[in-house]
Design a protein around this motif. Structure first.
Motif, PDB file in Angstrom:
ATOM      1  N   ARG A 191       0.964  -1.276  -0.098  1.00  0.00           N
ATOM      2  CA  ARG A 191       0.037  -0.110  -0.007  1.00  0.00           C
ATOM      3  C   ARG A 191       0.889   1.290   0.052  1.00  0.00           C
ATOM      4  O   ARG A 191       2.025   1.311   0.719  1.00  0.00           O
ATOM      5  CB  ARG A 191      -0.779  -0.003   1.396  1.00  0.00           C
ATOM      6  N   ASN A 192       0.545   2.071  -0.735  1.00  0.00           N
ATOM      7  CA  ASN A 192       1.254   3.737  -0.637  1.00  0.00           C
ATOM      8  C   ASN A 192       0.137   4.600  -0.389  1.00  0.00           C
ATOM      9  O   ASN A 192       0.517   5.853  -0.678  1.00  0.00           O
ATOM     10  CB  ASN A 192       2.035   3.710  -2.234  1.00  0.00           C
ATOM     11  N   ASP A 193      -1.107   4.154   0.230  1.00  0.00           N
ATOM     12  CA  ASP A 193      -2.005   5.242   0.578  1.00  0.00           C
ATOM     13  C   ASP A 193      -2.057   5.535   2.209  1.00  0.00           C
ATOM     14  O   ASP A 193      -3.365   6.314   2.681  1.00  0.00           O
ATOM     15  CB  ASP A 193      -3.374   5.035   0.004  1.00  0.00           C
ATOM     16  N   VAL A 194      -1.075   4.915   2.945  1.00  0.00           N
ATOM     17  CA  VAL A 194      -1.464   5.176   4.509  1.00  0.00           C
ATOM     18  C   VAL A 194      -0.826   6.427   4.676  1.00  0.00           C
ATOM     19  O   VAL A 194       0.458   6.615   4.488  1.00  0.00           O
ATOM     20  CB  VAL A 194      -0.675   3.962   5.095  1.00  0.00           C
ATOM     21  N   ARG A 195      -1.556   7.291   5.403  1.00  0.00           N
ATOM     22  CA  ARG A 195      -1.081   8.482   5.665  1.00  0.00           C
ATOM     23  C   ARG A 195      -0.806   8.733   7.159  1.00  0.00           C
ATOM     24  O   ARG A 195       0.334   9.526   7.453  1.00  0.00           O
ATOM     25  CB  ARG A 195      -2.343   9.560   5.117  1.00  0.00           C
ATOM     26  N   VAL A 215       2.900  -3.363  17.146  1.00  0.00           N
ATOM     27  CA  VAL A 215       1.732  -3.286  16.222  1.00  0.00           C
ATOM     28  C   VAL A 215       1.714  -2.034  15.492  1.00  0.00           C
ATOM     29  O   VAL A 215       1.619  -0.896  15.873  1.00  0.00           O
ATOM     30  CB  VAL A 215       0.265  -3.462  16.840  1.00  0.00           C
ATOM     31  N   LEU A 216       1.705  -1.908  14.140  1.00  0.00           N
ATOM     32  CA  LEU A 216       1.302  -0.926  13.552  1.00  0.00           C
ATOM     33  C   LEU A 216      -0.039  -0.715  12.808  1.00  0.00           C
ATOM     34  O   LEU A 216      -0.801  -1.972  12.373  1.00  0.00           O
ATOM     35  CB  LEU A 216       2.254  -0.772  12.001  1.00  0.00           C
ATOM     36  N   ILE A 217      -0.966   0.256  12.956  1.00  0.00           N
ATOM     37  CA  ILE A 217      -2.440   0.431  12.564  1.00  0.00           C
ATOM     38  C   ILE A 217      -2.669   1.607  11.648  1.00  0.00           C
ATOM     39  O   ILE A 217      -1.936   2.628  11.958  1.00  0.00           O
ATOM     40  CB  ILE A 217      -3.137   0.500  13.795  1.00  0.00           C
ATOM     41  N   ASP A 218      -3.487   1.439  10.701  1.00  0.00           N
ATOM     42  CA  ASP A 218      -3.803   2.569   9.887  1.00  0.00           C
ATOM     43  C   ASP A 218      -4.699   3.532  10.584  1.00  0.00           C
ATOM     44  O   ASP A 218      -6.003   2.823  10.793  1.00  0.00           O
ATOM     45  CB  ASP A 218      -4.301   2.136   8.376  1.00  0.00           C
ATOM     46  N   GLU A 219      -4.274   4.726  11.095  1.00  0.00           N
ATOM     47  CA  GLU A 219      -5.005   5.394  12.080  1.00  0.00           C
ATOM     48  C   GLU A 219      -6.496   5.739  11.453  1.00  0.00           C
ATOM     49  O   GLU A 219      -7.645   5.915  11.946  1.00  0.00           O
ATOM     50  CB  GLU A 219      -4.224   6.606  12.490  1.00  0.00           C
ATOM     51  N   GLU A 220      -6.590   5.963   9.996  1.00  0.00           N
ATOM     52  CA  GLU A 220      -7.606   6.472   9.424  1.00  0.00           C
ATOM     53  C   GLU A 220      -8.588   5.303   9.105  1.00  0.00           C
ATOM     54  O   GLU A 220      -9.969   5.537   9.188  1.00  0.00           O
ATOM     55  CB  GLU A 220      -7.514   7.153   8.114  1.00  0.00           C
ATOM     56  N   THR A 221      -8.152   4.296   8.954  1.00  0.00           N
ATOM     57  CA  THR A 221      -9.375   3.142   8.689  1.00  0.00           C
ATOM     58  C   THR A 221      -9.417   2.116   9.956  1.00  0.00           C
ATOM     59  O   THR A 221     -10.099   1.443   9.983  1.00  0.00           O
ATOM     60  CB  THR A 221      -8.740   2.392   7.588  1.00  0.00           C
ATOM     61  N   PHE A 243       6.479   1.576   5.490  1.00  0.00           N
ATOM     62  CA  PHE A 243       5.194   2.605   4.904  1.00  0.00           C
ATOM     63  C   PHE A 243       5.767   3.792   4.613  1.00  0.00           C
ATOM     64  O   PHE A 243       5.363   4.821   5.557  1.00  0.00           O
ATOM     65  CB  PHE A 243       3.951   2.560   5.980  1.00  0.00           C
ATOM     66  N   PRO A 244       6.390   3.959   3.673  1.00  0.00           N
ATOM     67  CA  PRO A 244       7.033   5.305   3.452  1.00  0.00           C
ATOM     68  C   PRO A 244       6.077   6.637   2.972  1.00  0.00           C
ATOM     69  O   PRO A 244       6.370   7.643   3.141  1.00  0.00           O
ATOM     70  CB  PRO A 244       7.869   5.231   2.066  1.00  0.00           C
ATOM     71  N   SER A 245       4.903   5.890   2.537  1.00  0.00           N
ATOM     72  CA  SER A 245       3.924   7.034   2.330  1.00  0.00           C
ATOM     73  C   SER A 245       3.198   7.725   3.673  1.00  0.00           C
ATOM     74  O   SER A 245       2.627   8.888   3.493  1.00  0.00           O
ATOM     75  CB  SER A 245       2.591   6.608   1.584  1.00  0.00           C
ATOM     76  N   ALA A 246       3.320   7.282   4.746  1.00  0.00           N
ATOM     77  CA  ALA A 246       3.040   7.817   6.189  1.00  0.00           C
ATOM     78  C   ALA A 246       3.665   9.293   6.101  1.00  0.00           C
ATOM     79  O   ALA A 246       4.832   9.255   6.339  1.00  0.00           O
ATOM     80  CB  ALA A 246       3.038   6.993   7.235  1.00  0.00           C
ATOM     81  N   THR A 262      11.709   9.880  14.822  1.00  0.00           N
ATOM     82  CA  THR A 262      12.256  10.838  14.525  1.00  0.00           C
ATOM     83  C   THR A 262      13.366  10.424  13.544  1.00  0.00           C
ATOM     84  O   THR A 262      13.475  11.279  12.603  1.00  0.00           O
ATOM     85  CB  THR A 262      13.293  11.516  15.863  1.00  0.00           C
ATOM     86  N   GLU A 263      13.861   9.246  13.583  1.00  0.00           N
ATOM     87  CA  GLU A 263      14.970   8.912  12.589  1.00  0.00           C
ATOM     88  C   GLU A 263      14.205   8.772  11.320  1.00  0.00           C
ATOM     89  O   GLU A 263      14.973   8.597  10.268  1.00  0.00           O
ATOM     90  CB  GLU A 263      15.668   7.572  12.982  1.00  0.00           C
ATOM     91  N   CYS A 264      12.848   8.398  11.324  1.00  0.00           N
ATOM     92  CA  CYS A 264      12.306   8.069  10.095  1.00  0.00           C
ATOM     93  C   CYS A 264      11.583   9.291   9.597  1.00  0.00           C
ATOM     94  O   CYS A 264      10.974   9.271   8.317  1.00  0.00           O
ATOM     95  CB  CYS A 264      11.197   7.000   9.980  1.00  0.00           C
ATOM     96  N   GLY A 265      11.603  10.386  10.218  1.00  0.00           N
ATOM     97  CA  GLY A 265      11.215  11.704   9.583  1.00  0.00           C
ATOM     98  C   GLY A 265       9.911  11.841   9.548  1.00  0.00           C
ATOM     99  O   GLY A 265       9.368  12.592   8.811  1.00  0.00           O
ATOM    100  N   LYS A 266       9.133  11.289  10.416  1.00  0.00           N
ATOM    101  CA  LYS A 266       7.749  11.454  10.896  1.00  0.00           C
ATOM    102  C   LYS A 266       7.333  12.403  11.680  1.00  0.00           C
ATOM    103  O   LYS A 266       7.973  12.452  12.567  1.00  0.00           O
ATOM    104  CB  LYS A 266       7.058  10.063  11.225  1.00  0.00           C
ATOM    105  N   THR A 267       6.107  13.128  11.433  1.00  0.00           N
ATOM    106  CA  THR A 267       5.763  13.977  12.218  1.00  0.00           C
ATOM    107  C   THR A 267       5.012  13.308  13.555  1.00  0.00           C
ATOM    108  O   THR A 267       3.726  12.534  13.194  1.00  0.00           O
ATOM    109  CB  THR A 267       4.580  15.015  11.534  1.00  0.00           C
ATOM    110  N   GLN A 268       5.192  13.535  14.751  1.00  0.00           N
ATOM    111  CA  GLN A 268       4.820  12.668  15.908  1.00  0.00           C
ATOM    112  C   GLN A 268       3.435  13.635  16.354  1.00  0.00           C
ATOM    113  O   GLN A 268       3.534  14.533  16.824  1.00  0.00           O
ATOM    114  CB  GLN A 268       5.809  12.450  16.797  1.00  0.00           C
ATOM    115  N   ILE A 269       2.572  12.738  16.760  1.00  0.00           N
ATOM    116  CA  ILE A 269       1.363  13.334  17.492  1.00  0.00           C
ATOM    117  C   ILE A 269       0.832  12.044  18.554  1.00  0.00           C
ATOM    118  O   ILE A 269       1.153  10.884  18.390  1.00  0.00           O
ATOM    119  CB  ILE A 269       0.054  13.271  16.389  1.00  0.00           C
ATOM    120  N   ALA A 270       0.504  12.641  19.677  1.00  0.00           N
ATOM    121  CA  ALA A 270       0.078  11.833  20.771  1.00  0.00           C
ATOM    122  C   ALA A 270      -1.083  11.129  20.463  1.00  0.00           C
ATOM    123  O   ALA A 270      -2.141  11.631  19.848  1.00  0.00           O
ATOM    124  CB  ALA A 270      -0.177  12.649  21.977  1.00  0.00           C
TER     125      ALA A 270
END
Length: 300
Positions: A191-195, A215-221, A243-246, A262-270
Protein backbone atom coordinates in the motif's frame (compact mmCIF):
# COMPACT_ATOMS: atom_id res chain seq x y z
CA UNK A 1 -23.70 -47.34 6.72
CA UNK A 2 -26.35 -47.03 3.99
CA UNK A 3 -25.30 -44.98 0.94
CA UNK A 4 -27.86 -43.66 -1.53
CA UNK A 5 -27.09 -41.98 -4.82
CA UNK A 6 -29.10 -39.34 -6.68
CA UNK A 7 -29.10 -41.11 -10.04
CA UNK A 8 -30.35 -44.37 -8.55
CA UNK A 9 -33.29 -42.71 -6.79
CA UNK A 10 -34.03 -40.44 -9.76
CA UNK A 11 -33.98 -43.16 -12.45
CA UNK A 12 -36.00 -45.62 -10.32
CA UNK A 13 -38.72 -43.02 -9.80
CA UNK A 14 -38.91 -42.19 -13.53
CA UNK A 15 -38.92 -45.86 -14.54
CA UNK A 16 -42.04 -46.29 -12.40
CA UNK A 17 -43.62 -43.45 -14.40
CA UNK A 18 -42.85 -45.36 -17.62
CA UNK A 19 -40.14 -43.02 -18.96
CA UNK A 20 -37.72 -44.61 -21.39
CA UNK A 21 -34.00 -44.87 -20.60
CA UNK A 22 -33.22 -42.20 -23.20
CA UNK A 23 -35.77 -39.81 -21.67
CA UNK A 24 -34.41 -40.49 -18.19
CA UNK A 25 -30.86 -39.66 -19.32
CA UNK A 26 -32.00 -36.39 -20.90
CA UNK A 27 -34.06 -35.34 -17.88
CA UNK A 28 -31.23 -36.31 -15.52
CA UNK A 29 -28.78 -34.16 -17.49
CA UNK A 30 -31.08 -31.15 -17.13
CA UNK A 31 -31.52 -31.93 -13.43
CA UNK A 32 -27.74 -31.96 -12.84
CA UNK A 33 -27.29 -28.70 -14.76
CA UNK A 34 -30.02 -27.06 -12.68
CA UNK A 35 -28.50 -28.28 -9.39
CA UNK A 36 -25.09 -27.03 -10.48
CA UNK A 37 -26.49 -23.58 -11.25
CA UNK A 38 -28.51 -23.17 -8.05
CA UNK A 39 -26.13 -24.88 -5.60
CA UNK A 40 -22.69 -24.13 -7.04
CA UNK A 41 -23.11 -21.40 -9.65
CA UNK A 42 -20.01 -19.21 -9.65
CA UNK A 43 -18.22 -21.60 -7.26
CA UNK A 44 -17.11 -24.60 -9.32
CA UNK A 45 -15.27 -24.01 -12.63
CA UNK A 46 -17.52 -23.90 -15.69
CA UNK A 47 -15.81 -26.89 -17.32
CA UNK A 48 -16.96 -29.28 -14.56
CA UNK A 49 -20.13 -31.32 -15.09
CA UNK A 50 -22.04 -32.76 -12.15
CA UNK A 51 -22.49 -36.50 -12.68
CA UNK A 52 -23.99 -37.82 -9.47
CA UNK A 53 -24.54 -37.22 -5.76
CA UNK A 54 -24.11 -39.76 -2.97
CA UNK A 55 -25.20 -39.42 0.63
CA UNK A 56 -24.80 -41.45 3.78
CA UNK A 57 -25.22 -40.66 7.48
CA UNK A 58 -22.04 -38.55 7.62
CA UNK A 59 -21.16 -37.25 4.14
CA UNK A 60 -22.48 -35.88 0.89
CA UNK A 61 -20.28 -36.50 -2.15
CA UNK A 62 -20.68 -34.61 -5.41
CA UNK A 63 -19.07 -36.30 -8.42
CA UNK A 64 -17.76 -34.07 -11.20
CA UNK A 65 -16.22 -34.78 -14.63
CA UNK A 66 -14.20 -32.33 -16.70
CA UNK A 67 -15.43 -31.31 -20.16
CA UNK A 68 -12.46 -29.03 -20.90
CA UNK A 69 -10.90 -29.10 -24.36
CA UNK A 70 -7.68 -27.31 -23.40
CA UNK A 71 -5.69 -26.31 -20.34
CA UNK A 72 -2.70 -24.17 -19.44
CA UNK A 73 0.49 -25.87 -18.32
CA UNK A 74 1.11 -24.61 -14.76
CA UNK A 75 4.87 -24.96 -15.24
CA UNK A 76 5.47 -22.98 -18.45
CA UNK A 77 2.15 -21.21 -19.10
CA UNK A 78 1.54 -22.66 -22.59
CA UNK A 79 -1.96 -23.75 -23.57
CA UNK A 80 -2.44 -27.34 -24.70
CA UNK A 81 -5.31 -29.23 -26.31
CA UNK A 82 -3.52 -32.59 -26.45
CA UNK A 83 -5.38 -34.73 -23.94
CA UNK A 84 -3.86 -37.79 -22.30
CA UNK A 85 -6.01 -40.88 -22.01
CA UNK A 86 -5.69 -40.58 -18.27
CA UNK A 87 -7.47 -38.83 -15.42
CA UNK A 88 -6.78 -37.68 -11.89
CA UNK A 89 -9.46 -38.06 -9.20
CA UNK A 90 -9.29 -35.81 -6.18
CA UNK A 91 -11.76 -35.22 -3.31
CA UNK A 92 -12.06 -31.70 -1.91
CA UNK A 93 -13.94 -30.97 1.30
CA UNK A 94 -16.37 -28.03 1.12
CA UNK A 95 -18.59 -26.13 3.57
CA UNK A 96 -20.86 -28.60 5.44
CA UNK A 97 -24.57 -28.87 4.70
CA UNK A 98 -27.30 -29.95 7.07
CA UNK A 99 -24.94 -31.48 9.62
CA UNK A 100 -23.05 -33.47 6.96
CA UNK A 101 -19.51 -33.15 5.61
CA UNK A 102 -19.45 -32.19 1.92
CA UNK A 103 -16.92 -33.52 -0.60
CA UNK A 104 -16.44 -32.78 -4.29
CA UNK A 105 -14.85 -35.74 -6.05
CA UNK A 106 -13.41 -34.16 -9.17
CA UNK A 107 -12.15 -36.20 -12.13
CA UNK A 108 -9.70 -33.92 -13.90
CA UNK A 109 -8.09 -34.42 -17.29
CA UNK A 110 -4.39 -34.76 -17.96
CA UNK A 111 -2.76 -32.99 -20.89
CA UNK A 112 0.52 -33.23 -22.76
CA UNK A 113 2.55 -30.03 -22.59
CA UNK A 114 3.21 -28.81 -26.14
CA UNK A 115 6.19 -26.70 -25.12
CA UNK A 116 9.27 -28.73 -26.08
CA UNK A 117 11.38 -26.68 -23.65
CA UNK A 118 9.15 -27.39 -20.66
CA UNK A 119 10.67 -29.92 -18.24
CA UNK A 120 7.21 -31.45 -17.69
CA UNK A 121 5.76 -33.55 -20.50
CA UNK A 122 2.34 -33.96 -18.83
CA UNK A 123 0.24 -32.01 -16.36
CA UNK A 124 -3.14 -32.13 -14.62
CA UNK A 125 -5.57 -29.30 -15.34
CA UNK A 126 -5.99 -26.90 -12.42
CA UNK A 127 -9.10 -25.81 -10.54
CA UNK A 128 -8.26 -22.11 -10.24
CA UNK A 129 -10.45 -20.29 -7.72
CA UNK A 130 -11.95 -23.54 -6.44
CA UNK A 131 -9.10 -25.52 -4.89
CA UNK A 132 -5.30 -25.34 -4.82
CA UNK A 133 -3.35 -28.14 -6.44
CA UNK A 134 -2.12 -29.80 -3.23
CA UNK A 135 -5.11 -28.88 -1.05
CA UNK A 136 -7.75 -31.22 0.33
CA UNK A 137 -10.21 -28.42 1.04
CA UNK A 138 -11.90 -25.93 -1.27
CA UNK A 139 -10.76 -22.33 -1.12
CA UNK A 140 -14.11 -21.17 0.20
CA UNK A 141 -14.07 -23.83 2.95
CA UNK A 142 -10.69 -22.54 4.15
CA UNK A 143 -12.02 -18.98 4.18
CA UNK A 144 -15.06 -20.22 6.10
CA UNK A 145 -12.76 -21.80 8.70
CA UNK A 146 -10.77 -18.57 8.99
CA UNK A 147 -13.93 -16.52 9.54
CA UNK A 148 -15.07 -18.85 12.32
CA UNK A 149 -11.60 -18.76 13.91
CA UNK A 150 -11.52 -14.95 13.87
CA UNK A 151 -14.80 -14.91 15.76
CA UNK A 152 -13.89 -17.29 18.61
CA UNK A 153 -10.44 -18.86 18.11
CA UNK A 154 -9.21 -22.01 16.38
CA UNK A 155 -10.34 -24.62 18.93
CA UNK A 156 -13.88 -23.22 19.31
CA UNK A 157 -14.02 -22.99 15.50
CA UNK A 158 -13.04 -26.67 15.23
CA UNK A 159 -15.76 -27.66 17.72
CA UNK A 160 -18.40 -25.58 15.91
CA UNK A 161 -17.44 -26.93 12.48
CA UNK A 162 -17.52 -30.51 13.73
CA UNK A 163 -21.00 -29.93 15.12
CA UNK A 164 -21.94 -28.74 11.62
CA UNK A 165 -20.56 -31.98 10.18
CA UNK A 166 -17.16 -30.85 8.86
CA UNK A 167 -14.00 -32.87 9.39
CA UNK A 168 -11.19 -30.45 10.26
CA UNK A 169 -8.69 -29.98 13.10
CA UNK A 170 -7.80 -26.80 14.95
CA UNK A 171 -4.20 -27.23 13.72
CA UNK A 172 -5.43 -27.08 10.13
CA UNK A 173 -7.57 -24.04 10.91
CA UNK A 174 -4.52 -22.35 12.47
CA UNK A 175 -2.55 -23.01 9.26
CA UNK A 176 -5.31 -21.49 7.13
CA UNK A 177 -5.37 -18.47 9.44
CA UNK A 178 -1.60 -17.97 9.15
CA UNK A 179 -1.72 -18.22 5.36
CA UNK A 180 -4.52 -15.65 5.12
CA UNK A 181 -2.69 -13.37 7.57
CA UNK A 182 0.48 -13.58 5.49
CA UNK A 183 -1.48 -12.68 2.36
CA UNK A 184 -3.06 -9.71 4.14
CA UNK A 185 0.29 -8.46 5.43
CA UNK A 186 1.82 -8.82 1.97
CA UNK A 187 -1.04 -6.76 0.58
CA UNK A 188 -0.62 -4.15 3.33
CA UNK A 189 3.09 -3.76 2.56
CA UNK A 190 2.26 -2.88 -1.04
CA UNK A 191 0.00 0.00 0.00
CA UNK A 192 1.13 3.54 -0.73
CA UNK A 193 -1.94 5.34 0.61
CA UNK A 194 -1.29 5.10 4.36
CA UNK A 195 -1.12 8.68 5.66
CA UNK A 196 -1.30 8.31 9.44
CA UNK A 197 0.34 5.39 11.26
CA UNK A 198 -0.47 4.41 14.83
CA UNK A 199 2.07 2.38 16.77
CA UNK A 200 1.78 0.48 20.05
CA UNK A 201 3.06 -2.63 21.79
CA UNK A 202 1.39 -5.85 22.92
CA UNK A 203 2.52 -8.96 24.78
CA UNK A 204 1.62 -12.29 23.21
CA UNK A 205 1.49 -13.69 26.76
CA UNK A 206 -0.03 -11.41 29.34
CA UNK A 207 2.58 -9.90 31.65
CA UNK A 208 5.50 -11.49 29.76
CA UNK A 209 7.57 -8.69 28.24
CA UNK A 210 9.79 -11.19 26.44
CA UNK A 211 6.84 -11.83 24.08
CA UNK A 212 6.44 -8.13 23.29
CA UNK A 213 5.49 -7.15 19.74
CA UNK A 214 5.12 -3.89 17.87
CA UNK A 215 1.79 -3.24 16.15
CA UNK A 216 1.22 -0.78 13.31
CA UNK A 217 -2.30 0.40 12.49
CA UNK A 218 -3.73 2.61 9.78
CA UNK A 219 -5.10 5.34 12.05
CA UNK A 220 -7.65 6.51 9.49
CA UNK A 221 -9.20 3.08 8.79
CA UNK A 222 -8.30 1.44 12.14
CA UNK A 223 -7.05 -1.66 10.31
CA UNK A 224 -4.04 -3.60 11.58
CA UNK A 225 -1.22 -3.36 9.06
CA UNK A 226 1.65 -5.24 10.64
CA UNK A 227 2.75 -7.06 13.79
CA UNK A 228 6.45 -7.77 14.34
CA UNK A 229 8.47 -9.25 17.17
CA UNK A 230 10.20 -6.80 19.50
CA UNK A 231 9.48 -3.33 20.89
CA UNK A 232 12.95 -1.81 20.50
CA UNK A 233 13.77 1.30 18.50
CA UNK A 234 15.36 -0.86 15.82
CA UNK A 235 12.24 -3.04 15.48
CA UNK A 236 9.95 -0.01 15.38
CA UNK A 237 12.12 1.78 12.82
CA UNK A 238 12.16 -1.27 10.57
CA UNK A 239 8.35 -1.47 10.74
CA UNK A 240 7.79 2.25 10.13
CA UNK A 241 10.09 2.25 7.11
CA UNK A 242 7.81 -0.28 5.43
CA UNK A 243 5.22 2.50 4.97
CA UNK A 244 7.07 5.41 3.34
CA UNK A 245 3.81 7.13 2.36
CA UNK A 246 2.93 7.83 6.02
CA UNK A 247 3.45 11.45 7.09
CA UNK A 248 2.32 11.19 10.71
CA UNK A 249 2.91 8.73 13.53
CA UNK A 250 0.52 8.44 16.45
CA UNK A 251 2.22 6.96 19.52
CA UNK A 252 2.27 6.74 23.28
CA UNK A 253 5.16 8.02 25.42
CA UNK A 254 7.50 5.08 24.70
CA UNK A 255 10.96 6.54 24.08
CA UNK A 256 11.89 3.76 21.62
CA UNK A 257 8.96 4.64 19.37
CA UNK A 258 9.72 8.36 19.66
CA UNK A 259 13.34 7.82 18.59
CA UNK A 260 12.32 5.54 15.72
CA UNK A 261 9.79 8.10 14.45
CA UNK A 262 12.38 10.90 14.62
CA UNK A 263 14.92 8.89 12.64
CA UNK A 264 12.25 8.04 10.05
CA UNK A 265 11.30 11.71 9.70
CA UNK A 266 7.67 11.32 10.76
CA UNK A 267 5.58 14.06 12.35
CA UNK A 268 4.66 12.71 15.77
CA UNK A 269 1.30 13.09 17.48
CA UNK A 270 0.03 11.76 20.79
CA UNK A 271 -2.61 9.10 20.38
CA UNK A 272 -6.12 9.79 21.61
CA UNK A 273 -6.19 6.97 24.16
CA UNK A 274 -3.14 8.19 26.04
CA UNK A 275 -4.21 11.84 25.80
CA UNK A 276 -7.53 10.98 27.45
CA UNK A 277 -5.80 8.71 29.95
CA UNK A 278 -3.34 11.47 30.89
CA UNK A 279 -6.19 14.00 31.16
CA UNK A 280 -8.11 11.67 33.48
CA UNK A 281 -5.01 11.12 35.58
CA UNK A 282 -4.42 14.89 35.85
CA UNK A 283 -8.03 15.57 36.87
CA UNK A 284 -7.96 12.70 39.40
CA UNK A 285 -4.72 13.98 40.87
CA UNK A 286 -6.14 17.49 41.21
CA UNK A 287 -9.33 16.20 42.88
CA UNK A 288 -7.35 14.04 45.32
CA UNK A 289 -5.13 16.99 46.16
CA UNK A 290 -8.18 19.17 46.81
CA UNK A 291 -9.74 16.49 49.03
CA UNK A 292 -6.58 16.27 51.07
CA UNK A 293 -6.49 20.07 51.54
CA UNK A 294 -10.16 20.16 52.54
CA UNK A 295 -9.61 17.30 54.94
CA UNK A 296 -6.70 19.12 56.57
CA UNK A 297 -8.70 22.36 57.00
CA UNK A 298 -11.62 20.50 58.61
CA UNK A 299 -9.24 18.77 60.99
CA UNK A 300 -7.92 22.16 62.16
Amino acid sequence: MCTKDWYGIFSTALHKECFTQGEIQQIYKIEMEARTFFDFGGIVPDFLILQNIERDSKKIRYYWDSRSSEAMCPFCGMMSNKECKDYFDKPLQDIPQGGLAVYHVVRRKKYFCENLNCPHTRFVERLDGFGEETARKTIRFKKYCVERALENGCKPAEDALKRDGALVSNDSIARYLKVESAKQIESNLKRNDVRVLAIDDINLRKGDKSTGCTVLIDEETHRVLLIIRGTTKEAAKKAIEMFPSAEFLSRDRASSYASAATECGKTQIADRFHLIKNAHATVEEALNSRRERLGSSHAV
